[in-house]
Design a protein around this motif. Structure first.
Motif, PDB file in Angstrom:
ATOM      1  N   ALA A 118       0.859  -1.191   0.000  1.00  0.00           N
ATOM      2  CA  ALA A 118       0.000   0.000   0.000  1.00  0.00           C
ATOM      3  C   ALA A 118       0.893   1.238   0.000  1.00  0.00           C
ATOM      4  CB  ALA A 118      -0.895  -0.003   1.235  1.00  0.00           C
ATOM      5  N   PRO A 119       0.331   2.427  -0.223  1.00  0.00           N
ATOM      6  CA  PRO A 119       1.151   3.633  -0.103  1.00  0.00           C
ATOM      7  C   PRO A 119       1.667   3.821   1.320  1.00  0.00           C
ATOM      8  CG  PRO A 119      -1.164   4.190  -0.387  1.00  0.00           C
ATOM      9  CD  PRO A 119      -1.032   2.737  -0.669  1.00  0.00           C
ATOM     10  N   ALA A 147       3.984  -0.535   3.729  1.00  0.00           N
ATOM     11  CA  ALA A 147       4.165   0.590   2.819  1.00  0.00           C
ATOM     12  C   ALA A 147       5.202   0.250   1.763  1.00  0.00           C
ATOM     13  CB  ALA A 147       4.599   1.826   3.593  1.00  0.00           C
ATOM     14  N   LEU A 148       4.905   0.549   0.519  1.00  0.00           N
ATOM     15  CA  LEU A 148       5.868   0.363  -0.554  1.00  0.00           C
ATOM     16  C   LEU A 148       7.065   1.287  -0.367  1.00  0.00           C
ATOM     17  CD1 LEU A 148       3.347   0.119  -3.486  1.00  0.00           C
ATOM     18  CD2 LEU A 148       5.169  -1.569  -3.090  1.00  0.00           C
ATOM     19  N   GLU A 149       8.248   0.747  -0.611  1.00  0.00           N
ATOM     20  CA  GLU A 149       9.467   1.564  -0.570  1.00  0.00           C
ATOM     21  C   GLU A 149       9.517   2.454  -1.806  1.00  0.00           C
ATOM     22  OE1 GLU A 149      11.621   1.666   1.885  1.00  0.00           O
ATOM     23  OE2 GLU A 149      10.741   0.043   3.080  1.00  0.00           O
ATOM     24  N   LEU A 150      10.159   3.593  -1.668  1.00  0.00           N
ATOM     25  CA  LEU A 150      10.282   4.518  -2.786  1.00  0.00           C
ATOM     26  C   LEU A 150      10.919   3.841  -3.999  1.00  0.00           C
ATOM     27  CD1 LEU A 150       9.841   7.501  -3.605  1.00  0.00           C
ATOM     28  CD2 LEU A 150      12.186   7.942  -2.827  1.00  0.00           C
ATOM     29  N   LEU A 153       8.533   1.817  -6.497  1.00  0.00           N
ATOM     30  CA  LEU A 153       7.451   2.429  -7.263  1.00  0.00           C
ATOM     31  C   LEU A 153       7.681   2.437  -8.775  1.00  0.00           C
ATOM     32  CD1 LEU A 153       6.372   5.259  -4.826  1.00  0.00           C
ATOM     33  CD2 LEU A 153       5.480   2.948  -5.074  1.00  0.00           C
ATOM     34  N   PRO A 154       8.902   2.659  -9.269  1.00  0.00           N
ATOM     35  CA  PRO A 154       9.080   2.527 -10.718  1.00  0.00           C
ATOM     36  C   PRO A 154       8.716   1.131 -11.225  1.00  0.00           C
ATOM     37  CG  PRO A 154      10.929   3.707  -9.761  1.00  0.00           C
ATOM     38  CD  PRO A 154      10.122   3.165  -8.611  1.00  0.00           C
ATOM     39  N   GLY A 155       8.934   0.129 -10.399  1.00  0.00           N
ATOM     40  CA  GLY A 155       8.583  -1.239 -10.780  1.00  0.00           C
ATOM     41  C   GLY A 155       7.091  -1.449 -10.900  1.00  0.00           C
ATOM     42  N   ILE A 156       6.307  -0.729 -10.097  1.00  0.00           N
ATOM     43  CA  ILE A 156       4.851  -0.835 -10.208  1.00  0.00           C
ATOM     44  C   ILE A 156       4.397  -0.318 -11.573  1.00  0.00           C
ATOM     45  CG2 ILE A 156       2.648  -0.007  -9.295  1.00  0.00           C
ATOM     46  CD1 ILE A 156       3.925  -1.961  -7.394  1.00  0.00           C
ATOM     47  N   ALA A 157       4.889   0.844 -11.978  1.00  0.00           N
ATOM     48  CA  ALA A 157       4.531   1.378 -13.293  1.00  0.00           C
ATOM     49  C   ALA A 157       4.986   0.435 -14.398  1.00  0.00           C
ATOM     50  CB  ALA A 157       5.158   2.762 -13.478  1.00  0.00           C
ATOM     51  N   ASP A 158       6.175  -0.134 -14.235  1.00  0.00           N
ATOM     52  CA  ASP A 158       6.696  -1.075 -15.230  1.00  0.00           C
ATOM     53  C   ASP A 158       5.816  -2.316 -15.321  1.00  0.00           C
ATOM     54  OD1 ASP A 158       8.774  -1.801 -17.135  1.00  0.00           O
ATOM     55  OD2 ASP A 158       9.404  -3.294 -15.676  1.00  0.00           O
ATOM     56  N   LEU A 212      -0.112   8.833 -12.862  1.00  0.00           N
ATOM     57  CA  LEU A 212       0.328   9.390 -14.144  1.00  0.00           C
ATOM     58  C   LEU A 212       1.525   8.621 -14.699  1.00  0.00           C
ATOM     59  CD1 LEU A 212      -0.103  13.171 -13.298  1.00  0.00           C
ATOM     60  CD2 LEU A 212      -1.641  11.717 -14.637  1.00  0.00           C
ATOM     61  N   GLU A 213       2.395   8.137 -13.826  1.00  0.00           N
ATOM     62  CA  GLU A 213       3.522   7.309 -14.291  1.00  0.00           C
ATOM     63  C   GLU A 213       3.022   5.991 -14.869  1.00  0.00           C
ATOM     64  OE1 GLU A 213       7.057   9.012 -11.341  1.00  0.00           O
ATOM     65  OE2 GLU A 213       6.102   7.088 -10.895  1.00  0.00           O
ATOM     66  N   VAL A 214       1.994   5.423 -14.262  1.00  0.00           N
ATOM     67  CA  VAL A 214       1.400   4.202 -14.794  1.00  0.00           C
ATOM     68  C   VAL A 214       0.775   4.468 -16.162  1.00  0.00           C
ATOM     69  CG1 VAL A 214      -0.528   2.586 -14.483  1.00  0.00           C
ATOM     70  CG2 VAL A 214       1.051   3.034 -12.592  1.00  0.00           C
ATOM     71  N   VAL A 215       0.026   5.565 -16.277  1.00  0.00           N
ATOM     72  CA  VAL A 215      -0.577   5.917 -17.567  1.00  0.00           C
ATOM     73  C   VAL A 215       0.508   6.049 -18.638  1.00  0.00           C
ATOM     74  CG1 VAL A 215      -1.803   7.732 -18.831  1.00  0.00           C
ATOM     75  CG2 VAL A 215      -2.618   7.010 -16.577  1.00  0.00           C
TER      76      VAL A 215
END
Length: 373
Positions: A118-119, A147-150, A153-158, A212-215
């Protein structure tokens, strides 16, 4: 004047009418793999201008309910290919709803029994659907998240981008990013769940960053013209709240307006509940919300959802309030809903006992008008 039954093109999506089948979780894909029964279900409903698939997990971490499909296993993609082929054979169009549930999950659904993510480490007062040790299905309290580590988060968008590419390779016409109903992206957007103090928390701009990164990741993978997103500004689903939803979502759609998406799918009010639901003390103007998007240059189809009838859907399209209207539960009980709306025919009643889990009963056995004739 446009009507519900006009063919229309938005982005790369060519639709034979403006009636959309909303995403509907049915818990009938064991081991996250679509099967032959699912093929029949979607094929029956291919007269919709567009089908949005049930929520489909981008990774195992994104799974939140038992027996819902995914896009991360080779056998799941093979199952989806049978479904997309069947829908296309009937002249239909179908997009995959890309899903990461975030904190709305259970340790039994996560790899090695890990905590859901989660955030922030804030548990939701909500339930999920799991398979018990005796093999029966049932609802259980969601597990405490971490909580997700900073750096994660790029991996989530990926993950979303990879899932989008997999969906199109499996025959989907595009995807809908699930940014609604209290799931991961909605959790980041709304301050009731997001208590971060880094670049993804605090201000509206920061909280909107991951969405927005996911989009952008999805649009890069398959093209913006194949990409849509679902938003629910004021739903309380899955224990989600925000202190200022109008400002938050006005900012979000201003940013989306620059991205040339195919559609914006808006749930008005409480999902499956009152269309005028508001968070305590925080009003929301849906007409102003759309106007903000248009003023910012947005040209995507404006797709509205929640409790529409045949008559109110016709009015929404004819008045220009909506370009498309989606129906959820009516499509469960009425595989030929498009014909029933066009012919002003009665709708079958839904059987609530067969909504989640099970087999053909309450899934593929609802009668059509053609069968009755």
């Amino acid at each position: 004047m446009p009507t519900l039954f006009d063919a229309v093109t938005f982005g790369d999506l060519k639709l034979k009418n403006r009636i959309v089948m909303a995403p509907l979780t049915r818990n009938r894909s064991p081991r996250a793999v679509p099967n032959d029964l699912n093929v029949v279900y979607y094929e029956q409903r291919a007269t919709a201008g567009l089908i949005v698939s049930e929520g489909t997990a981008v990774t195992q971490q994104g799974q939140g309910y038992a027996d819902v499909p995914g896009l991360y296993l080779p056998e799941a993609l093979e199952g989806w290919k049978k479904i997309t082929d069947a829908v296309h054979a009937r002249g239909g169009a179908i997009v995959a709803q890309l899903w990461h549930v975030g904190r709305i999950s259970h340790v039994s659904l996560q790899k090695d029994g890990a905590a859901p993510v989660a955030p922030s480490a804030v548990a939701a007062k909500s339930k999920t659907y799991i398979i018990n040790e005796d093999g029966s299905g049932g609802f259980a309290e969601t597990s405490e998240p971490r909580a997700l580590e900073l750096a994660e988060l790029p991996g989530i968008a990926d993950d979303f981008g990879k899932a989008a590419r997999a969906a199109v390779d499996a025959g989907f016409d595009g995807v809908e990013i699930h940014g609604a109903n209290g799931y991961l992206l909605d959790q980041f957007l709304k301050d009731g769940a997001n208590q971060r103090t880094d670049a993804y928390g605090g201000s509206i701009e920061n909280r909107a960053r991951l969405t927005l990164e996911v989009v952008d990741a999805v649009a890069k993978a398959i093209g913006a013209g194949r990409t849509g997103i679902r938003l629910s500004p004021t739903t309380p689903a899955n224990d989600i709240t925000d202190s200022n939803p109008q400002a938050l979502f006005d900012y979000v759609v201003e940013q989306l307006a620059t991205r040339d998406l195919a559609f914006i799918h808006v749930i008005e009010g409480a999902t499956g509940g009152p269309r005028d639901h508001q968070y305590a003390g925080a009003s929301f103007d849906y007409d102003a919300f759309k106007a903000t998007y248009v003023k910012a240059g947005g040209k995507a189809a404006w797709l509205l959802n929640n409790g529409y009838t045949a008559e109110t859907a016709k009015q929404a399209v004819e008045s220009g309030r909506a370009d498309l209207v989606s129906f959820g539960r009516p499509f469960i009980a009425n595989p030929d809903l498009v014909r029933r709306i066009k012919d002003d025919a009665a709708w079958n009643e839904i059987n609530p006992k067969t909504l989640y889990g099970g087999g053909a009963e309450g899934y593929t056995d609802y009668p059509t008008l053609e069968a009755a004739e």
